[in-house]
Design an enzyme around this catalytic site. Structure first.
Site, PDB file in Angstrom:
ATOM      1  N   ASP A 108       0.835  -1.202   0.000  1.00  0.00           N
ATOM      2  CA  ASP A 108       0.000   0.000   0.000  1.00  0.00           C
ATOM      3  C   ASP A 108       0.872   1.254   0.000  1.00  0.00           C
ATOM      4  O   ASP A 108       2.057   1.215  -0.353  1.00  0.00           O
ATOM      5  CB  ASP A 108      -0.976  -0.069   1.192  1.00  0.00           C
ATOM      6  CG  ASP A 108      -2.296   0.641   0.926  1.00  0.00           C
ATOM      7  OD1 ASP A 108      -2.333   1.873   1.080  1.00  0.00           O
ATOM      8  OD2 ASP A 108      -3.275  -0.035   0.549  1.00  0.00           O
ATOM      9  N   ASP A 109       0.309   2.347   0.420  1.00  0.00           N
ATOM     10  CA  ASP A 109       0.926   3.672   0.383  1.00  0.00           C
ATOM     11  C   ASP A 109       2.311   3.676   1.058  1.00  0.00           C
ATOM     12  O   ASP A 109       2.531   2.951   2.022  1.00  0.00           O
ATOM     13  CB  ASP A 109      -0.014   4.627   1.132  1.00  0.00           C
ATOM     14  CG  ASP A 109       0.231   6.071   0.798  1.00  0.00           C
ATOM     15  OD1 ASP A 109       1.200   6.359   0.089  1.00  0.00           O
ATOM     16  OD2 ASP A 109      -0.573   6.913   1.251  1.00  0.00           O
ATOM     17  N   LYS A 130      -3.873  -1.077  -6.890  1.00  0.00           N
ATOM     18  CA  LYS A 130      -4.938  -0.492  -6.078  1.00  0.00           C
ATOM     19  C   LYS A 130      -4.891   1.006  -6.338  1.00  0.00           C
ATOM     20  O   LYS A 130      -3.933   1.675  -5.962  1.00  0.00           O
ATOM     21  CB  LYS A 130      -4.715  -0.787  -4.591  1.00  0.00           C
ATOM     22  CG  LYS A 130      -5.734  -0.087  -3.682  1.00  0.00           C
ATOM     23  CD  LYS A 130      -5.486  -0.432  -2.223  1.00  0.00           C
ATOM     24  CE  LYS A 130      -6.338   0.424  -1.299  1.00  0.00           C
ATOM     25  NZ  LYS A 130      -5.952   0.254   0.108  1.00  0.00           N
ATOM     26  N   TRP A 131      -5.908   1.525  -7.005  1.00  0.00           N
ATOM     27  CA  TRP A 131      -5.943   2.921  -7.451  1.00  0.00           C
ATOM     28  C   TRP A 131      -6.796   3.706  -6.472  1.00  0.00           C
ATOM     29  O   TRP A 131      -8.000   3.502  -6.408  1.00  0.00           O
ATOM     30  CB  TRP A 131      -6.529   2.949  -8.865  1.00  0.00           C
ATOM     31  CG  TRP A 131      -6.746   4.296  -9.475  1.00  0.00           C
ATOM     32  CD1 TRP A 131      -7.172   5.429  -8.861  1.00  0.00           C
ATOM     33  CD2 TRP A 131      -6.574   4.644 -10.854  1.00  0.00           C
ATOM     34  NE1 TRP A 131      -7.276   6.462  -9.752  1.00  0.00           N
ATOM     35  CE2 TRP A 131      -6.912   6.005 -10.986  1.00  0.00           C
ATOM     36  CE3 TRP A 131      -6.179   3.932 -11.987  1.00  0.00           C
ATOM     37  CZ2 TRP A 131      -6.878   6.667 -12.212  1.00  0.00           C
ATOM     38  CZ3 TRP A 131      -6.148   4.593 -13.202  1.00  0.00           C
ATOM     39  CH2 TRP A 131      -6.487   5.950 -13.309  1.00  0.00           C
ATOM     40  N   ASP A 132      -6.165   4.611  -5.767  1.00  0.00           N
ATOM     41  CA  ASP A 132      -6.847   5.356  -4.709  1.00  0.00           C
ATOM     42  C   ASP A 132      -7.162   6.781  -5.148  1.00  0.00           C
ATOM     43  O   ASP A 132      -6.622   7.291  -6.142  1.00  0.00           O
ATOM     44  CB  ASP A 132      -5.929   5.378  -3.473  1.00  0.00           C
ATOM     45  CG  ASP A 132      -6.697   5.359  -2.168  1.00  0.00           C
ATOM     46  OD1 ASP A 132      -7.856   5.793  -2.160  1.00  0.00           O
ATOM     47  OD2 ASP A 132      -6.115   4.931  -1.158  1.00  0.00           O
ATOM     48  N   ASN A 137      -7.876  10.242  -2.656  1.00  0.00           N
ATOM     49  CA  ASN A 137      -8.088  10.561  -1.246  1.00  0.00           C
ATOM     50  C   ASN A 137      -8.490  11.993  -0.926  1.00  0.00           C
ATOM     51  O   ASN A 137      -8.256  12.460   0.186  1.00  0.00           O
ATOM     52  CB  ASN A 137      -6.837  10.184  -0.450  1.00  0.00           C
ATOM     53  CG  ASN A 137      -6.832   8.704  -0.118  1.00  0.00           C
ATOM     54  OD1 ASN A 137      -7.870   8.151   0.243  1.00  0.00           O
ATOM     55  ND2 ASN A 137      -5.699   8.046  -0.258  1.00  0.00           N
ATOM     56  N   CYS A 170     -10.465   2.447  -5.396  1.00  0.00           N
ATOM     57  CA  CYS A 170     -10.592   2.824  -3.991  1.00  0.00           C
ATOM     58  C   CYS A 170     -10.681   4.342  -3.961  1.00  0.00           C
ATOM     59  O   CYS A 170     -10.119   5.009  -4.834  1.00  0.00           O
ATOM     60  CB  CYS A 170      -9.340   2.344  -3.251  1.00  0.00           C
ATOM     61  SG  CYS A 170      -9.191   2.910  -1.560  1.00  0.00           S
ATOM     62  N   ASP A 189     -13.036   2.280   4.352  1.00  0.00           N
ATOM     63  CA  ASP A 189     -11.869   2.180   5.237  1.00  0.00           C
ATOM     64  C   ASP A 189     -12.259   1.597   6.589  1.00  0.00           C
ATOM     65  O   ASP A 189     -11.378   1.260   7.393  1.00  0.00           O
ATOM     66  CB  ASP A 189     -11.213   3.553   5.431  1.00  0.00           C
ATOM     67  CG  ASP A 189     -10.206   3.854   4.323  1.00  0.00           C
ATOM     68  OD1 ASP A 189      -9.984   2.967   3.471  1.00  0.00           O
ATOM     69  OD2 ASP A 189      -9.648   4.967   4.311  1.00  0.00           O
TER      70      ASP A 189
HETATM   71  C1  GLA Z   1      -6.947   5.424   1.708  1.00  0.00           C
HETATM   72  C2  GLA Z   1      -7.340   3.985   1.448  1.00  0.00           C
HETATM   73  C3  GLA Z   1      -6.618   3.078   2.417  1.00  0.00           C
HETATM   74  C4  GLA Z   1      -5.139   3.259   2.274  1.00  0.00           C
HETATM   75  C5  GLA Z   1      -4.766   4.724   2.474  1.00  0.00           C
HETATM   76  C6  GLA Z   1      -3.298   4.957   2.150  1.00  0.00           C
HETATM   77  O1  GLA Z   1      -7.439   5.867   2.926  1.00  0.00           O
HETATM   78  O2  GLA Z   1      -8.714   3.817   1.526  1.00  0.00           O
HETATM   79  O3  GLA Z   1      -6.991   1.736   2.184  1.00  0.00           O
HETATM   80  O4  GLA Z   1      -4.742   2.831   0.994  1.00  0.00           O
HETATM   81  O5  GLA Z   1      -5.536   5.578   1.661  1.00  0.00           O
HETATM   82  O6  GLA Z   1      -2.919   6.276   2.278  1.00  0.00           O
END
Ligand code: GLA
Length: 721
Positions: free
Chosen positions: A362-363, A472-474, A476, A522, A544
């Site tokens: 992830d991030d 996983k393409w987010d 935010n 996402c 989340d």
């Molecule tokens: C969002 C996503 C999480 C995670 C964070 C990472 O909140 O929904 O699942 O990937 O970003 O910064």
């Protein structure tokens, strides 16, 4: 050609047929399409709806017997006498928004045409399309109304295109993808409002005269309101009563509106939100609208959901490309930003031993991204973390026996990034004004071709040849101060929609550039959980929130409009529950609501928990077919009581999976769960307990008792003998 779509020249009537429904359009005087009927297939149509009203203007050639204000219209436009909310408003060169589109011809075709630049539902062998062409003589605009019929899912998709055939410019100020006028108003409206961490809480309210608006002005479809909604008979049950379902295949600002008028008729509108939209059409230019979908059933809201589930699975979602959905281990709740190569290789080793298929980093792996203050936009691996490069790391992970996926957030930039320092004008902003941040980030102008070029080139440099199996393409944050440096002043109304077109363009690039990689969408959880994203991905991160009690509500709400196959779910160790057998079982049964994954630190687990997870994954493999692709039946509403019970059934009723999830303690009581999907003539055996029951008994009601405890899962898997 079959009789899915027919035109009767003598009656001036179009009939659109699905397996169980009929949709009829009458051309009034051969010129104006009226909504004549939408409901169960019938041989004789009820009389057309017709009323006179004072204060309702009429075209003089027809006299007071016909007013746009009181008809059931197929596609009402602004200003010509219909005082209700319009489906379309076009500002002509004279500055007025009035149009009067008149039917000029039609076309019926097998299959369907793609919608340029937009996602759309894939046809099957029985899909047919009706196009009605209309013309407004004063602006010179030609409107094509499109109806794509999917007979086997009882779904009709609607969209339009507008061509400026005049010598001057016009501005499209409002263009709904779908209008449906219904000659009654005694409906309940079900819709899915929410917020971050609490997405899609199903809500019901009775309609009455006036308008009810469901929309997003956030730049994406949002956590706060889903584009899905449904109308049902007042007092309709889950499995009986007439119901209409609606949704939009679009991921940006939308408006859905239900208007009950003076005549107690109901107008349904859905499309791009006109509050944040206008589109200039120079001579010869065409605008293509996103597609809206609708379904009708007399089998209650449960069938609306099942129609849309099947439709999304068969016609929208991108197949994941693997033989079966991978069980992923996502690093987020295990490591947060503390990415470390050796640690993740250990994760991969543990994951493989647990039966997990894919490690998702992830991030926190790129640029200077060690927390959420910096680095977004700099899409190359951090060499401090991966001294030998991303490719070498991915090889190490794969050598442990798992596939590898990676997190990206392409649409965003931190002001503290090389990208922003080099191109401060590439983010959405209004010159001379503040640039508001959210999660310390700004939004890239995805409508700017230079931004898309940069992203494609950079991702390609970092990812090509690395062997990624999953993205996983987010996304935010939401959009504000929306203005694009790539558009002239008179086209700034296009910026929001061009942003969405840019997102689709880049998503399409990913689909093509990495054809073997699966994509999960996402947006801070389920903030872009819509049908528009589906053709580019196989699943979407639902929320989340990984606390299982709260999750039941989010998942149950999401399933109103969206299939289980897209509803990505993880077992996490949030609140430290994994060592508690009952809670761990509950969390897993909840996470088996959709594609199962894990989001925890596998190196910190006891042997007992590892054994449990191995068994969970093995049992998931027995259930995944029925959960992801079977028919879903809601039995209780977790928002209304202590229990969320539901059943998945294979379409031939050969297997039924019943899940009974008790959220909170209560004075024990008996729930009588009617499994109407059961075959009344069959005998079933429960795979877990060996219990024998008849299908008729299951249909009459299967009794389950709640207990004085919380987070308790009970499940049965009935197999026809
Ligand atoms: C969002 C996503 C999480 C995670 C964070 C990472 O909140 O929904 O699942 O990937 O970003 O910064």
């Amino acid at each position: 050609m079959s009789d899915t779509i027919t035109y009767s020249a003598s009656e001036k009537r179009f009939c659109l047929r699905t397996d169980s429904t009929l949709y009829v359009i009458d051309l009034y005087d051969g010129k104006y399409p009226l909504q004549r009927y939408y409901g169960p297939a019938v041989d004789t149509l009820p009389d057309a709806f017709h009323v006179y009203r004072a204060f309702s203007p009429y075209p003089t050639e027809y006299g007071p017997g016909f007013s746009f204000d009181t008809i059931l219209s197929e596609y009402p436009t602004f200003g010509n006498g219909d005082m209700r909310h319009e489906a379309m408003r076009v500002k002509g060169p004279d500055g007025s928004g009035v149009t009067d589109f008149v039917f000029i011809g039609f076309k019926i075709d097998a299959g369907r045409e793609p919608i340029p630049g937009l996602p759309y539902a894939r046809p099957d062998a029985d899909t047919e399309t009706l196009e009605m062409h209309m013309e407004d003589p004063v602006t010179g605009c030609v409107l094509t109304l499109r109806y794509v019929v999917f007979p086997h899912e009882d779904v009709i998709a609607r969209s339009y295109s507008l061509r400026n055939a005049s010598g001057g410019s016009v501005v499209l100020e409002n263009g709904m993808s779908l209008c449906l006028d219904i000659p009654r108003a005694d409906f309940d409206l079900t819709y899915l409002p929410g917020t971050y961490g609490s997405e899609r809480f199903n809500t019901k309210r009775p309609l009455s005269q006036g308008c009810f608006l469901m929309d997003s002005r956030r730049g994406s479809s949002s956590h706060h309101m889903s584009p899905f909604f449904a109308l049902s008979d007042r007092g309709a049950s889950e499995e009986s009563g007439r119901a209409y379902g609606f949704n939009l295949v679009y991921s940006g600002n939308f408006r859905s509106m239900v208007e009950v008028d003076q005549n107690q008729t109901t107008r349904v509108l859905t499309g791009i939100n006109p509050d944040t939209f206008s589109w200039k059409l120079a001579p010869g230019e065409v605008f293509h609208a996103p597609e809206a979908v609708m379904t009708y059933t007399d089998k209650g809201l449960g069938q609306v959901s099942r129609n849309f589930h099947r439709f999304a699975n068969r016609h929208l979602a991108r197949p994941c490309g693997f033989e079966r959905r991978p069980v992923v281990l996502n690093t987020w709740e295990g490591t947060f930003f503390n990415i470390n190569e050796d640690r993740l290789v250990k994760y991969a080793k543990e994951a493989a031993a647990l039966g997990i298929d894919m490690l998702v980093m992830d991030d926190g792996w790129f640029g200077t991204r060690r927390n959420d203050l910096a680095g977004l936009g700099d899409w190359w691996e951090c060499r401090d973390l991966f001294p030998d490069g991303l490719g070498a790391f991915v090889s190490r992970v794969k050598a442990q026996g798992v596939r590898f996926g990676i997190w990206i957030e392409p649409e965003m930039v931190n002001p503290d990034s090389d990208l922003y320092r080099a191109h401060p004008d590439w983010c959405l902003h209004v010159p001379g004004r503040r640039r508001s941040e959210s999660r310390n980030q700004l939004v890239l102008d995805m409508g700017n071709p230079d931004v898309l070029d940069y992203l494609k080139t950079t991702f390609s440099k970092t990812f090509d040849g690395v062997g990624l199996d999953y993205f996983k393409w987010d996304m935010n944050r939401h959009l504000c101060e929306v203005w694009s440096s790539s558009l002239p002043a008179d086209r700034q109304g296009e910026a929001y929609h061009r942003y969405v077109l840019g997102v689709y363009d880049l998503a399409d690039w990913f689909r093509t550039q990495y054809p073997d990689a699966m994509i999960e969408m996402c947006s801070g959880g389920g903030g872009r959980y819509d049908l528009g994203m589906l053709p580019y991905c196989s699943q979407i991160w639902t929320s989340d929130t990984t606390d299982a009690v709260h999750r039941t509500k989010i998942q149950s709400g999401s399933l109103y409009g969206y299939p289980a196959s897209m509803m990505s779910c993880h077992v996490s160790n949030h609140y430290n529950v994994v060592e508690d057998e009952q809670r761990m079982e509950f969390r897993w049964r909840v996470a088996m609501g959709g594609p199962l994954g894990y989001e925890l630190d596998p190196t910190s687990l006891s042997d007992k928990v590892k054994e449990t997870i191995r068994a969970q994954i093995a049992e998931w493999r027995n259930c995944e077919q029925i959960v992801l692709w079977g028919d879903y039946y809601r039995l209780t509403d977790p928002l209304a009581g202590a229990v969320y019970a539901y059943c998945h059934a294979l379409p031939d009723a050969g297997e039924l999976y019943l899940n009974f999830l008790q959220l909170v303690p209560e004075e024990p009581k008996t729930y009588v769960l009617k499994l109407i999907a059961a075959d009344p003539d069959a005998v079933y055996k429960d795979r877990y307990t060996g219990l024998i029951v008849t299908g008729q008994q299951l249909r009459d009601g299967f009794a389950v008792r709640s207990e004085r405890t919380d987070q308790l899962a009970k499940a049965w898997y009935f197999v026809r003998q």
